[in-house]
Design a protein around this motif. Sequence first.
Motif, PDB file in Angstrom:
ATOM      1  N   ALA A 250     -26.893  19.075  31.982  1.00  0.00           N
ATOM      2  CA  ALA A 250     -25.858  19.459  32.944  1.00  0.00           C
ATOM      3  C   ALA A 250     -26.394  19.420  34.372  1.00  0.00           C
ATOM      4  O   ALA A 250     -25.738  18.927  35.297  1.00  0.00           O
ATOM      5  CB  ALA A 250     -25.339  20.862  32.607  1.00  0.00           C
ATOM      6  N   GLU A 260     -17.722  17.111  38.127  1.00  0.00           N
ATOM      7  CA  GLU A 260     -17.622  18.263  37.237  1.00  0.00           C
ATOM      8  C   GLU A 260     -16.705  17.958  36.059  1.00  0.00           C
ATOM      9  O   GLU A 260     -16.964  18.371  34.932  1.00  0.00           O
ATOM     10  CB  GLU A 260     -17.117  19.479  38.016  1.00  0.00           C
ATOM     11  N   MET A 264     -17.741  18.146  32.111  1.00  0.00           N
ATOM     12  CA  MET A 264     -17.008  18.947  31.138  1.00  0.00           C
ATOM     13  C   MET A 264     -16.617  18.104  29.924  1.00  0.00           C
ATOM     14  O   MET A 264     -16.698  18.565  28.781  1.00  0.00           O
ATOM     15  CB  MET A 264     -15.772  19.558  31.783  1.00  0.00           C
ATOM     16  N   TRP A 269     -16.901  21.048  27.219  1.00  0.00           N
ATOM     17  CA  TRP A 269     -16.464  22.342  27.750  1.00  0.00           C
ATOM     18  C   TRP A 269     -14.986  22.300  28.102  1.00  0.00           C
ATOM     19  O   TRP A 269     -14.484  21.298  28.621  1.00  0.00           O
ATOM     20  CB  TRP A 269     -17.251  22.693  29.012  1.00  0.00           C
ATOM     21  N   LYS A 270     -14.305  23.406  27.871  1.00  0.00           N
ATOM     22  CA  LYS A 270     -12.899  23.516  28.250  1.00  0.00           C
ATOM     23  C   LYS A 270     -12.732  24.345  29.516  1.00  0.00           C
ATOM     24  O   LYS A 270     -11.704  24.253  30.181  1.00  0.00           O
ATOM     25  CB  LYS A 270     -12.098  24.160  27.111  1.00  0.00           C
ATOM     26  N   ARG A 271     -13.748  25.188  29.823  1.00  0.00           N
ATOM     27  CA  ARG A 271     -13.621  26.095  30.965  1.00  0.00           C
ATOM     28  C   ARG A 271     -14.593  25.690  32.075  1.00  0.00           C
ATOM     29  O   ARG A 271     -15.754  25.393  31.831  1.00  0.00           O
ATOM     30  CB  ARG A 271     -13.902  27.545  30.548  1.00  0.00           C
ATOM     31  N   ARG A 272     -14.104  25.732  33.299  1.00  0.00           N
ATOM     32  CA  ARG A 272     -14.892  25.365  34.471  1.00  0.00           C
ATOM     33  C   ARG A 272     -16.071  26.302  34.685  1.00  0.00           C
ATOM     34  O   ARG A 272     -17.131  25.889  35.178  1.00  0.00           O
ATOM     35  CB  ARG A 272     -13.967  25.363  35.698  1.00  0.00           C
ATOM     36  N   ILE A 275     -19.820  25.465  33.715  1.00  0.00           N
ATOM     37  CA  ILE A 275     -20.691  24.682  34.583  1.00  0.00           C
ATOM     38  C   ILE A 275     -21.562  25.607  35.417  1.00  0.00           C
ATOM     39  O   ILE A 275     -22.772  25.401  35.553  1.00  0.00           O
ATOM     40  CB  ILE A 275     -19.857  23.761  35.490  1.00  0.00           C
TER      41      ILE A 275
END
Length: 299
Positions: A250, A260, A264, A269-272, A275
């Motif tokens: 990452a 970003e 994701m 990943w589903k949520r910011r 990160i």
Amino acid sequence: MVSAHIDLAALLPSWLLALKAERKSTWTVKSYGDGVRAFLRWCAANQTDPVLDRSTVQAFIIAALDGGSAPATALAKQFALRRFSAWLADEDEIDRDELLGLKPVKLDVKVTDSLTDDQLKALIRACQGRELRERRDEAIVRFMAETGARAGEVIGITVDDVDLTRGLATVRRGKGGRGRVVPLSAQTCRAIDRYLRVRRGHRLADTPVFWLGVDGKSFGYDALRKTLAYRAELADIKNFHPHLLRHTAATRWLAAGGSEGGLMAVAGWKRRDMIDRYTAATASERAAAEARGLGLGDL
């Protein structure tokens, strides 16, 4: 019916079976089971009725924290009990879910480091060799450091999931059952190709399992963890754990100017906010590099 009158230990196997039917990962099923078993052991040791109500569960969590458990560990145990209680209510084993709405354990925001480029190069050098073990380990390190795939996702990859011609690999079941396609660089494809050519001589070469162990053995999560720890020791990398490669992937993605949204998608990943959690340790370095590129002081 109330929870005080039921045998939680006897119902635990049924719940774990239900979790497997929901296609929860092996790690998730084990984690949930461990949380409930820890609660039952604590109740027995403290002569407390194993009741899934707020006061008993909160006392258990406080005892765990006072005993030195990390907040994340305590949260995992609490979550397991909350899920177990919800299942019991759904199955009419208890009248109502007493843990519904119970506030989760508050976690400290931890800053997790990632490997530097020099450390990552040293880790790759520690895998050099022509035997299956060396070829496999370099391919795994490059794959994980580039794609950020979780250890369980890496282990679950099959031969048909890797397309070296197109430079793509398919993660069939990521966290939460979500699949995705991850890109592979030419260097990673070359490392995987070298591994596959040596793999042809393995007794399990005709099986769909992608990563194979030495001496004709299979290669599971525990083997992956021990293998990476061994290579990290050779590379003189302290406090190494497999998830460190996910943080590294990452960090390197963003440092190279990757978006970003792209990160994701590749990382699954589903949520910011994930990160920020994974790259907080190097945020200031990236900001400094960006500032130098912007040249805002050139007046």
